[in-house]
Scaffold this active site. Structure first.
Site, PDB file in Angstrom:
ATOM      1  N   ARG A  53       7.659  46.865  15.065  1.00  0.00           N
ATOM      2  CA  ARG A  53       7.797  47.425  13.729  1.00  0.00           C
ATOM      3  C   ARG A  53       9.270  47.712  13.493  1.00  0.00           C
ATOM      4  O   ARG A  53      10.082  47.611  14.393  1.00  0.00           O
ATOM      5  CB  ARG A  53       6.915  48.671  13.497  1.00  0.00           C
ATOM      6  N   GLY A  54       9.557  48.092  12.235  1.00  0.00           N
ATOM      7  CA  GLY A  54      10.962  48.272  11.874  1.00  0.00           C
ATOM      8  C   GLY A  54      11.495  46.954  11.320  1.00  0.00           C
ATOM      9  O   GLY A  54      11.199  45.875  11.852  1.00  0.00           O
ATOM     10  N   ALA A  55      12.309  47.061  10.254  1.00  0.00           N
ATOM     11  CA  ALA A  55      12.676  45.877   9.478  1.00  0.00           C
ATOM     12  C   ALA A  55      13.271  44.738  10.318  1.00  0.00           C
ATOM     13  O   ALA A  55      12.826  43.591  10.242  1.00  0.00           O
ATOM     14  CB  ALA A  55      13.661  46.294   8.384  1.00  0.00           C
ATOM     15  N   ARG A  98       2.964  42.177   6.490  1.00  0.00           N
ATOM     16  CA  ARG A  98       3.482  43.462   5.996  1.00  0.00           C
ATOM     17  C   ARG A  98       4.361  43.181   4.771  1.00  0.00           C
ATOM     18  O   ARG A  98       5.260  42.343   4.831  1.00  0.00           O
ATOM     19  CB  ARG A  98       4.280  44.196   7.093  1.00  0.00           C
ATOM     20  N   ASP A 253      13.893  49.493   4.750  1.00  0.00           N
ATOM     21  CA  ASP A 253      13.094  48.278   4.919  1.00  0.00           C
ATOM     22  C   ASP A 253      13.442  47.244   3.870  1.00  0.00           C
ATOM     23  O   ASP A 253      13.170  46.061   4.040  1.00  0.00           O
ATOM     24  CB  ASP A 253      11.608  48.640   4.849  1.00  0.00           C
TER      25      ASP A 253
END
Ligand code: MRU
Length: 385
Positions: A53-55, A98, A253
């Site tokens: 996760r995380g951009a 996502r 993001d």
């Protein structure tokens, strides 16, 4: 960055050359586990379920996911246009996992465009592997540069404060190296300052509902020896009023070319509080997190709504991680927070309007959160890039 003194990245090509290794972020801080992704479906699953996760980390995983997709197309015996069409479908699957972090679609599109320029299936696979690695390496390098530019801000504040007390920095969620390939965005300037000997202390918002701050940011800062304190999400305003916060740095993001910042839910409230208290509020991002299409972030950025169980159920270790308590964490348990049948909503991100952002820290330098200033740093970027 360091884990138990050993440098690590969040995503990498495994020694077999045909599969991808990732850190399973769901298990931290209690266990450092890794997983191997062998198919496009594995990569989609890893992104959707927030194993990664995380951009930046999502973008890099998607880049490697396109390499896995190219391998599958080649194994299916596809060539030329058939290969490209099948690859685009797999890219669309990755993109659907996502919606908010723009790095995901950016990496998929970059791969798709490049792979289409090569004729042979073998050549397409080779290029996909090379470009995936380039995307990952660039992400790490851009974050390292963000650290150097952000360091100037922290150094200036340190001397403004008299040069003898720590700079107190508040951050939200995890925009650390776990959210990228290495270094992180919001944390890169913090690591750079710490490494230069400037005393820093980080207030870490726990970041409900998934607690990326409490679970991830505290862990990675701790691994690097950076003093930090976890706080509940609602504490920031009070700390700011009490003069206990010198600076806020968050990640993002997706940031529009006009400077509106989408980030983990709750960021907007911190920006409002910082504004009310005259505290600088910076957002750190590599250029891969800019959205060159959307003008109005509040109206135009899709906000992911995740499963309500992330709000209604909380998980944690049932053992104590404190050595003083005599035993280590032995496993995780889930606990219900609300009565069965209670309605919950789970908005994962919010948008902080540009007017509340003091500046953007990018790999090319720091600029105002304003279209003209952003375009001065990235003159080659046009709508649609
Ligand atoms: O839902 P997540 O954990 O993927 O959320 C993304 C984030 O980690 C944060 O919003 C972060 O601050 C920006 S991403 C570098």
């Amino acid at each position: 960055m360091l884990v138990n003194g050993i440098p690590r990245r969040t995503v990498w090509i495994e020694p077999d050359g045909n599969s991808i290794g990732v850190i399973d972020q769901r298990k931290l801080p209690f266990h450092l586990d890794t997983l191997v992704l062998r198919t496009t479906a594995d990569a989609c699953h890893a992104i959707r379920e927030m194993i990664v996760r995380g951009a930046g980390c999502i973008g890099a995983t998607a880049g490697f996911g396109m390499f896995l997709a190219a391998l599958e197309c080649a194994e299916d015996g596809l060539e030329g246009r058939e290969f490209d069409v099948a690859l685009a479908e797999k890219g669309a699957q990755l993109c659907s996992t996502r919606p908010t972090a723009v790095n995901l679609a950016w990496a998929v599109e970059r791969q798709r465009e490049a792979i289409a320029t090569v004729a042979s299936a073998e050549g397409k696979v080779a290029l996909a592997r090379e470009l995936a690695q380039t995307i990952a390496d660039e992400d790490a390098d851009f974050c390292r540069r963000i650290g150097q530019h952000g360091l100037n801000i922290i150094r200036d504040l340190f001397y403004q404060k008299g040069g003898n007390s720590p700079v107190n920095i508040l951050t939200h969620c995890n925009a650390g190296w776990l959210a990228f390939v290495d270094f992180g965005s919001a944390t890169a300037p913090i690591y750079a300052a710490h490494d230069e000997g400037i005393p820093v202390h980080v207030w870490v918002d726990e970041t409900r509902p998934r607690n990326q701050g409490a679970r991830l940011t505290t862990w990675e800062l701790g691994q690097h020896g950076v003093p930090n304190t976890v706080i509940v999400d609602n504490a920031g305003g009070h700390l700011m009023q009490q003069g206990l916060v010198d600076l806020v740095i968050t990640g993002t993001d997706r940031t529009t070319y006009t400077g509106d910042v989408a980030n983990k839910i709750g960021t907007y409230l911190k920006a409002l509080a910082a504004n009310d208290n005259g505290i600088p509020f910076y957002v750190a991002l590599p250029s891969s997190s800019f959205d060159w299409e959307t003008e109005d972030g509040c109206a135009g950025i899709p906000i992911e709504q995740r499963c309500g169980s992330e709000v209604s159920v909380i998980s944690g270790s049932h053992g104590s991680a404190s050595p003083g308590a005599g035993h280590l964490a032995t496993g995780e348990v889930e606990v219900n927070l609300v009565a069965k049948g209670t309605a919950v909503a789970n908005y994962a991100f919010d948008v902080t309007p540009a007017r509340l952002v003091t500046g953007l820290i990018t790999e090319r330098g720091v600029c105002a959160a304003r279209e003209s200033a952003i375009r001065d740093l990235f003159p080659e970027m046009r709508r649609g890039r």
